[in-house]
Design a protein around this motif. Structure first.
Motif, PDB file in Angstrom:
ATOM      1  N   LYS A 176       0.811  -1.086   0.032  1.00 25.58           N
ATOM      2  CA  LYS A 176       0.044   0.010   0.055  1.00 25.58           C
ATOM      3  C   LYS A 176       0.903   1.273  -0.160  1.00 25.58           C
ATOM      4  O   LYS A 176       1.774   1.403   0.699  1.00 25.58           O
ATOM      5  N   VAL A 177       0.579   2.316  -1.134  1.00 23.40           N
ATOM      6  CA  VAL A 177       1.295   3.256  -1.145  1.00 23.40           C
ATOM      7  C   VAL A 177       0.663   4.610  -0.969  1.00 23.40           C
ATOM      8  O   VAL A 177       1.251   5.850  -0.847  1.00 23.40           O
ATOM      9  N   GLY A 178      -0.711   4.343  -0.711  1.00 19.13           N
ATOM     10  CA  GLY A 178      -1.313   5.752  -0.720  1.00 19.13           C
ATOM     11  C   GLY A 178      -2.723   5.370  -0.682  1.00 19.13           C
ATOM     12  O   GLY A 178      -3.395   4.176  -0.815  1.00 19.13           O
ATOM     13  N   THR A 179      -3.745   6.316  -0.511  1.00 19.25           N
ATOM     14  CA  THR A 179      -5.253   6.149  -0.454  1.00 19.25           C
ATOM     15  C   THR A 179      -5.730   7.123  -1.621  1.00 19.25           C
ATOM     16  O   THR A 179      -5.351   8.142  -1.468  1.00 19.25           O
ATOM     17  N   THR A 180      -6.491   6.936  -2.436  1.00 17.83           N
ATOM     18  CA  THR A 180      -7.181   7.716  -3.400  1.00 17.83           C
ATOM     19  C   THR A 180      -8.533   7.485  -3.518  1.00 17.83           C
ATOM     20  O   THR A 180      -9.245   6.618  -2.810  1.00 17.83           O
ATOM     21  N   THR A 181      -9.076   8.734  -4.008  1.00  9.90           N
ATOM     22  CA  THR A 181     -10.593   8.636  -4.302  1.00  9.90           C
ATOM     23  C   THR A 181     -11.069   8.735  -5.488  1.00  9.90           C
ATOM     24  O   THR A 181     -10.460   9.610  -6.579  1.00  9.90           O
ATOM     25  N   ILE A 182     -11.902   7.721  -6.174  1.00 15.81           N
ATOM     26  CA  ILE A 182     -12.222   7.534  -7.393  1.00 15.81           C
ATOM     27  C   ILE A 182     -13.810   7.896  -7.394  1.00 15.81           C
ATOM     28  O   ILE A 182     -14.323   6.931  -6.951  1.00 15.81           O
ATOM     29  N   SER A 183     -14.355   8.801  -8.166  1.00 14.07           N
ATOM     30  CA  SER A 183     -15.806   8.862  -8.127  1.00 14.07           C
ATOM     31  C   SER A 183     -16.283   9.043  -6.868  1.00 14.07           C
ATOM     32  O   SER A 183     -17.410   8.136  -6.520  1.00 14.07           O
ATOM     33  N   GLY A 184     -15.605   9.579  -5.938  1.00 14.01           N
ATOM     34  CA  GLY A 184     -16.167   9.815  -4.530  1.00 14.01           C
ATOM     35  C   GLY A 184     -16.194   8.493  -3.572  1.00 14.01           C
ATOM     36  O   GLY A 184     -16.639   8.666  -2.550  1.00 14.01           O
ATOM     37  N   HIS A 185     -15.325   7.359  -4.286  1.00 17.16           N
ATOM     38  CA  HIS A 185     -15.133   6.240  -3.357  1.00 17.16           C
ATOM     39  C   HIS A 185     -13.623   5.991  -2.946  1.00 17.16           C
ATOM     40  O   HIS A 185     -12.907   6.050  -3.697  1.00 17.16           O
TER      41      HIS A 185
ATOM     42  N   HIS B  35      -4.344   2.520  -2.766  1.00 15.81           N
ATOM     43  CA  HIS B  35      -3.498   2.195  -4.073  1.00 15.81           C
ATOM     44  C   HIS B  35      -2.136   1.576  -3.582  1.00 15.81           C
ATOM     45  O   HIS B  35      -1.427   1.656  -2.601  1.00 15.81           O
ATOM     46  N   MET B  36      -1.977   0.329  -4.211  1.00 14.96           N
ATOM     47  CA  MET B  36      -0.957  -0.652  -3.977  1.00 14.96           C
ATOM     48  C   MET B  36       0.122  -0.691  -5.369  1.00 14.96           C
ATOM     49  O   MET B  36      -0.378  -0.537  -6.291  1.00 14.96           O
TER      50      MET B  36
END
Length: 164
Positions: free
Chosen positions: A146-155, A159-160
Motif C-alpha cells: 500500500k502506497v497511498g489512498t485515493t478517491t475515485i468517483s467519490g469512493h 493504491h498498491m
C-alpha cells in the motif's frame, strides 16, 4: 469499481459500451493490454491494464463508446485519475465464478510483470476497494504494498504497487 454512472446505465447499454470499447484497436492493441486465462477452452478470467501515460487515451475510448448509445451527452464513466506516475496500472481483473479458487487470479497477476516491462515500467499499480479486504490480502501476499489512498468517483481505494 464504484462508478456512479454504472447505476444509471441500463445493462444492455452498458454491454454495448463495453463491446464497442474492447472492439476498438486502440483499447486492445495500442493503449491497453488484455490478458485472458483459459481453462478447457473457456474464459476463466481476464486482466486489463496500461501504462500511466495512456490513461487519458483510455478514457477517450470509453467516452467514444458511451456516445454510441442513447445516453445523456455528459454521461462520464471516469472522472478521476486512477494511475500514479511511472507505473503500469492494473485497471481490471476478474475471474469467472466457476473458476474461482483455482489460482486463475494469481496466475494473471504474476503474468503482468512482462507486460509492465514491455512498457518500460518497473512498477505495477492498482486500486483496491477498502471494502474488499480479501483482494487486498491477495495482492499483499503476491508482494504489492500500500502506497497511498485515493478517491475515485467519490469512493475510497488503497493504491498498491509491486516493484518488479
Amino acid at each position: 469499481m464504484e462508478l456512479p454512472a454504472l447505476h444509471l446505465i441500463p445493462n444492455k447499454k452498458l454491454d454495448k459500451i463495453i463491446q464497442f470499447a474492447f472492439g476498438t484497436e486502440d483499447l486492445r492493441f495500442s493503449v491497453g493490454t488484455t490478458l485472458v486465462a483459459e481453462i478447457d477452452n473457456q474464459v476463466a478470467g481476464f486482466a486489463f491494464g496500461y501504462s500511466n501515460e495512456m490513461e487519458e487515451r483510455i478514457n477517450d475510448v470509453w467516452e467514444q463508446a458511451v456516445s454510441k448509445v442513447d445516453l445523456p451527452e455528459k454521461t462520464a464513466l471516469f472522472t478521476d485519475t486512477e494511475t500514479f506516475p511511472n507505473e503500469w496500472y492494473l485497471d481490471s481483473i476478474a475471474v469467472s465464478p466457476i473458476f474461482r479458487g483455482k489460482g486463475v487470479g494469481t496466475k494473471l497477476l504474476h503474468s503482468l510483470s512482462e507486460r509492465a516491462l514491455k512498457s518500460n515500467k518497473s512498477c505495477i499499480g492498482l486500486s483496491v476497494d477498502l471494502q474488499n479486504p480479501l483482494a487486498e490480502k491477495l495482492y499483499s501476499r503476491i508482494g504489492y504494498k500500500k502506497v497511498g489512498t485515493t478517491t475515485i468517483s467519490g469512493h475510497k481505494y488503497h493504491h498498491m504497487q509491486l516493484e518488479i
